[in-house]
Design a protein around this motif. Structure first.
Motif, PDB file in Angstrom:
ATOM      1  N   ASP A  52     -12.045   6.409  -5.443  1.00  0.00           N
ATOM      2  CA  ASP A  52     -12.767   5.855  -4.294  1.00  0.00           C
ATOM      3  C   ASP A  52     -13.883   4.886  -4.664  1.00  0.00           C
ATOM      4  OD1 ASP A  52     -11.156   7.327  -2.624  1.00  0.00           O
ATOM      5  OD2 ASP A  52     -12.516   9.046  -2.529  1.00  0.00           O
ATOM      6  N   TYR A  68       0.846  -1.180   0.000  1.00  0.00           N
ATOM      7  CA  TYR A  68       0.000   0.000   0.000  1.00  0.00           C
ATOM      8  C   TYR A  68       0.892   1.244   0.000  1.00  0.00           C
ATOM      9  CZ  TYR A  68      -4.037  -2.918   1.261  1.00  0.00           C
ATOM     10  OH  TYR A  68      -5.036  -3.864   1.257  1.00  0.00           O
ATOM     11  N   THR A 121     -11.928  -0.377  -3.600  1.00  0.00           N
ATOM     12  CA  THR A 121     -11.136  -0.413  -2.374  1.00  0.00           C
ATOM     13  C   THR A 121      -9.813  -1.145  -2.589  1.00  0.00           C
ATOM     14  OG1 THR A 121     -12.054  -2.516  -1.595  1.00  0.00           O
ATOM     15  CG2 THR A 121     -13.263  -0.480  -1.033  1.00  0.00           C
ATOM     16  N   HIS A 122      -8.902  -0.941  -1.645  1.00  0.00           N
ATOM     17  CA  HIS A 122      -7.633  -1.663  -1.693  1.00  0.00           C
ATOM     18  C   HIS A 122      -7.870  -3.177  -1.757  1.00  0.00           C
ATOM     19  CE1 HIS A 122      -5.790   2.106  -0.191  1.00  0.00           C
ATOM     20  NE2 HIS A 122      -4.671   1.622  -0.681  1.00  0.00           N
ATOM     21  N   ASN A 162      -0.632   4.656  -0.585  1.00  0.00           N
ATOM     22  CA  ASN A 162      -1.520   5.585   0.118  1.00  0.00           C
ATOM     23  C   ASN A 162      -2.950   5.134  -0.117  1.00  0.00           C
ATOM     24  OD1 ASN A 162      -2.406   6.665  -2.433  1.00  0.00           O
ATOM     25  ND2 ASN A 162      -0.608   7.988  -2.474  1.00  0.00           N
ATOM     26  N   GLU A 163      -3.923   5.975   0.234  1.00  0.00           N
ATOM     27  CA  GLU A 163      -5.322   5.553   0.141  1.00  0.00           C
ATOM     28  C   GLU A 163      -5.797   5.328  -1.287  1.00  0.00           C
ATOM     29  OE1 GLU A 163      -5.273  10.094   0.584  1.00  0.00           O
ATOM     30  OE2 GLU A 163      -4.216   8.347   1.385  1.00  0.00           O
ATOM     31  N   ASN A 164      -5.029   5.789  -2.262  1.00  0.00           N
ATOM     32  CA  ASN A 164      -5.444   5.631  -3.657  1.00  0.00           C
ATOM     33  C   ASN A 164      -4.344   5.081  -4.558  1.00  0.00           C
ATOM     34  OD1 ASN A 164      -7.330   8.373  -2.880  1.00  0.00           O
ATOM     35  ND2 ASN A 164      -8.331   6.653  -3.904  1.00  0.00           N
TER      36      ASN A 164
END
Length: 231
Positions: free
Chosen positions: A58, A5, A61-62, A7-9
């Motif tokens: 968004d 991972y 999701t991951h 970051n969030e995106n």
């Protein structure tokens, strides 16, 4: 392959951390396999030497993305077709040619012959728009970066840094050893596509004279040679 991972995106798919054509083929196979899935929410996919970075929004999701990656069969994508672009280079414009030749114990002509004797895999594009990092350089003409970078290197300059070669699409500061220059415009923001090659393609250099350089530079209709090969 490790999935990390960022970051969030964004996530990174990391293969063996080495500069190797075999490892890079795995990266490109994963990229192609993923692109054929046309997954919703993907913003951009960027390949480098041993890593594939996937940027997403968004709407996914991951965890869903990771499961999608794990389900892909990259072995079926290992055989592919790639383009080979033959780029003309005038080695008379090699700002560092004499210095590099002396460092390598060769004549400038021997450097030219070895530099043009093979095709180079484009491992990745980076540093500036359209800059191809090329692998496969003959180790006998390798030389470390210059200790003091130049404040400006002309657009089209072909350089060597350690065991890699590359081309500056735009005028830029830089520390690569410059051995020649191409009259071809490698990056043009007003052109579609702005850069005509991509990671996974190949570049072959062809030596030309100053007269040929000027003729190509002035020929708006000049087309570089392109052929397809099994990679």
């Amino acid at each position: 392959m490790d999935i990390k991972y960022i970051n969030e995106n964004a996530i990174a798919c990391v293969f063996e951390e080495t500069i190797s054509e075999q490892v890079n083929q795995q990266v490109l196979a994963l990229k192609h396999a993923f692109e054929t899935q046309q997954v919703d929410g993907i913003e951009e996919i960027i390949a480098s030497y041993h890593t594939l970075v996937i940027y997403f929004n968004d709407s996914i999701t991951h965890d869903v993305l990771v499961e999608k990656i794990k389900s892909l069969d990259i072995n079926s994508q290992m055989k592919r077709t790639a383009k080979v672009y033959t780029i003309p280079v005038c080695y008379d414009y090699g700002l560092d040619m004499d210095e590099l030749a002396e460092y390598c114990g060769l004549t400038p002509q021997e450097v030219v012959e070895r530099h043009t004797s093979r095709r180079y895999l484009i491992y990745m594009l980076g540093f500036m728009p359209g800059f191809p990092f090329l692998g496969g350089l003959d180790a006998s003409i390798a030389k470390p970066r210059k200790e003091t970078p130049r404040k400006e290197i002309p657009a089209g300059s072909v350089g060597i840094a350690n065991e890699q070669t590359g081309v500056y699409p735009l005028a830029s500061p830089g520390g690569w050893n410059i051995i020649g220059r191409t009259p071809i415009t490698l990056f043009d923001a007003d052109r579609t596509p702005a850069v005509f090659y991509e990671a996974g393609d190949y570049i072959q250099f062809k030596a030309i004279s100053k007269e040929e350089y000027t003729a190509i530079e002035q020929d708006a209709e000049y087309k570089i040679e392109v052929k397809e090969v099994e990679a």
